[in-house]
Design a protein around this motif. Sequence first.
Motif, short mmCIF file in Angstrom:
data_model
loop_
_atom_site.label_atom_id
_atom_site.label_comp_id
_atom_site.label_asym_id
_atom_site.label_seq_id
_atom_site.Cartn_x
_atom_site.Cartn_y
_atom_site.Cartn_z
N MET A 1 0.84 -1.19 0.00
CA MET A 1 0.00 0.00 0.00
C MET A 1 0.88 1.25 0.00
SD MET A 1 -3.05 0.85 2.58
CE MET A 1 -3.84 2.40 2.49
N ILE A 2 0.46 2.24 -0.72
CA ILE A 2 1.22 3.49 -0.84
C ILE A 2 0.89 4.39 0.34
CG2 ILE A 2 1.57 5.57 -2.22
CD1 ILE A 2 0.83 3.91 -4.67
N VAL A 3 1.93 4.93 0.95
CA VAL A 3 1.73 5.90 2.03
C VAL A 3 1.56 7.26 1.38
CG1 VAL A 3 2.77 6.97 4.05
CG2 VAL A 3 3.16 4.53 3.60
N MET A 4 0.43 7.90 1.69
CA MET A 4 0.09 9.18 1.04
C MET A 4 0.58 10.35 1.88
SD MET A 4 -1.68 8.82 -1.82
CE MET A 4 -3.32 8.90 -2.44
N ASP A 5 1.77 10.88 1.54
CA ASP A 5 2.16 12.14 2.16
C ASP A 5 1.50 13.27 1.37
OD1 ASP A 5 3.64 12.60 -0.17
OD2 ASP A 5 5.56 12.11 0.74
N ASN A 6 1.72 14.49 1.75
CA ASN A 6 1.04 15.63 1.10
C ASN A 6 1.36 15.72 -0.39
OD1 ASN A 6 -0.24 16.34 3.43
ND2 ASN A 6 1.22 17.94 3.98
N HIS A 7 2.61 15.44 -0.75
CA HIS A 7 3.00 15.54 -2.15
C HIS A 7 2.32 14.46 -2.99
CE1 HIS A 7 5.41 16.53 -5.63
NE2 HIS A 7 5.78 15.27 -5.72
N ILE A 8 2.32 13.24 -2.50
CA ILE A 8 1.67 12.12 -3.22
C ILE A 8 0.16 12.35 -3.29
CG2 ILE A 8 1.23 9.63 -3.21
CD1 ILE A 8 4.10 10.40 -3.96
N ALA A 9 -0.43 12.85 -2.21
CA ALA A 9 -1.87 13.14 -2.20
C ALA A 9 -2.21 14.20 -3.25
CB ALA A 9 -2.32 13.58 -0.81
N ALA A 10 -1.33 15.20 -3.40
CA ALA A 10 -1.56 16.25 -4.42
C ALA A 10 -1.45 15.66 -5.83
CB ALA A 10 -0.56 17.38 -4.24
N LEU A 11 -0.51 14.75 -6.04
CA LEU A 11 -0.40 14.08 -7.34
C LEU A 11 -1.65 13.26 -7.64
CD1 LEU A 11 3.30 12.80 -7.28
CD2 LEU A 11 2.37 14.62 -8.72
N HIS A 12 -2.14 12.57 -6.63
CA HIS A 12 -3.34 11.75 -6.77
C HIS A 12 -4.55 12.63 -7.11
CE1 HIS A 12 -6.02 8.37 -6.15
NE2 HIS A 12 -6.71 9.06 -5.26
N ARG A 13 -4.72 13.72 -6.39
CA ARG A 13 -5.84 14.63 -6.66
C ARG A 13 -5.74 15.22 -8.07
NH1 ARG A 13 -10.02 17.35 -4.62
NH2 ARG A 13 -10.38 19.49 -5.30
N GLY A 14 -4.54 15.57 -8.48
CA GLY A 14 -4.34 16.09 -9.83
C GLY A 14 -4.74 15.07 -10.89
N ALA A 15 -4.39 13.80 -10.66
CA ALA A 15 -4.77 12.75 -11.60
C ALA A 15 -6.28 12.59 -11.65
CB ALA A 15 -4.10 11.43 -11.20
N LEU A 16 -6.93 12.62 -10.48
CA LEU A 16 -8.39 12.51 -10.44
C LEU A 16 -9.04 13.69 -11.17
CD1 LEU A 16 -8.99 11.30 -6.77
CD2 LEU A 16 -9.31 9.97 -8.87
N GLN A 17 -8.49 14.88 -11.00
CA GLN A 17 -9.05 16.06 -11.67
C GLN A 17 -8.88 15.96 -13.18
OE1 GLN A 17 -7.21 19.29 -9.25
NE2 GLN A 17 -9.32 20.03 -9.09
N ARG A 18 -7.74 15.47 -13.64
CA ARG A 18 -7.54 15.31 -15.09
C ARG A 18 -8.55 14.32 -15.65
NH1 ARG A 18 -2.41 15.67 -13.33
NH2 ARG A 18 -2.03 13.42 -13.37
N GLN A 19 -8.76 13.21 -14.95
CA GLN A 19 -9.74 12.23 -15.40
C GLN A 19 -11.15 12.82 -15.42
OE1 GLN A 19 -9.19 8.82 -12.87
NE2 GLN A 19 -7.30 8.21 -13.88
N ALA A 20 -11.48 13.61 -14.42
CA ALA A 20 -12.81 14.25 -14.38
C ALA A 20 -12.96 15.22 -15.55
CB ALA A 20 -13.01 14.96 -13.05
N ARG A 21 -11.92 15.99 -15.85
CA ARG A 21 -11.98 16.92 -16.99
C ARG A 21 -12.13 16.16 -18.31
NH1 ARG A 21 -8.16 19.87 -13.85
NH2 ARG A 21 -6.44 18.93 -14.98
#
Length: 146
Positions: free
Chosen positions: A1-21
């Motif tokens: 399992m990936i540990v989500m620090d703030n930087h990884i969480a921001a990358l994840h949110r960015g990926a979700l936003q790109r998919q939503a767009r």
Amino acid sequence: MIVMDNHIAALHRGALQRQARQRVDLLDELRAVQNASSRGMNQRDIAEVLVTSQAKVHRMLKAIERRPDILSSDQPEELILRAFAYDTPRRDLIEKLKSISYTDGEEAPYPDEGRIPGTWDQVVGAHAQELLTESEFNEVRAAVGR
């Protein structure tokens, strides 16, 4: 399992936003194809105007034919996707979601098989995809009696 620090969480949110767009862009493109088709344009002309291929226009028209409700702009899925993709105020989104009269999924009629999702399934799916937080989902669920 990936540990989500703030930087990884921001990358994840960015990926979700790109998919939503991308999904929102597809919905907008489907509407453009439908608009051009309803004006009597043939598939080649639609493809030329929308800078795409005739084969893609054909597939999109078939998708619209199978699920005409996909073009309805008041679907919870689209409201959620647009809010998530473009960082619109969450409070506005939650209030809109709380005002919707939701439908349940149903079994597909014969000879089809499977299940036809209802509008509430769109909210549940958005929560599962992390487009709605747990508290947002629970607030909407409580407001609509689910």
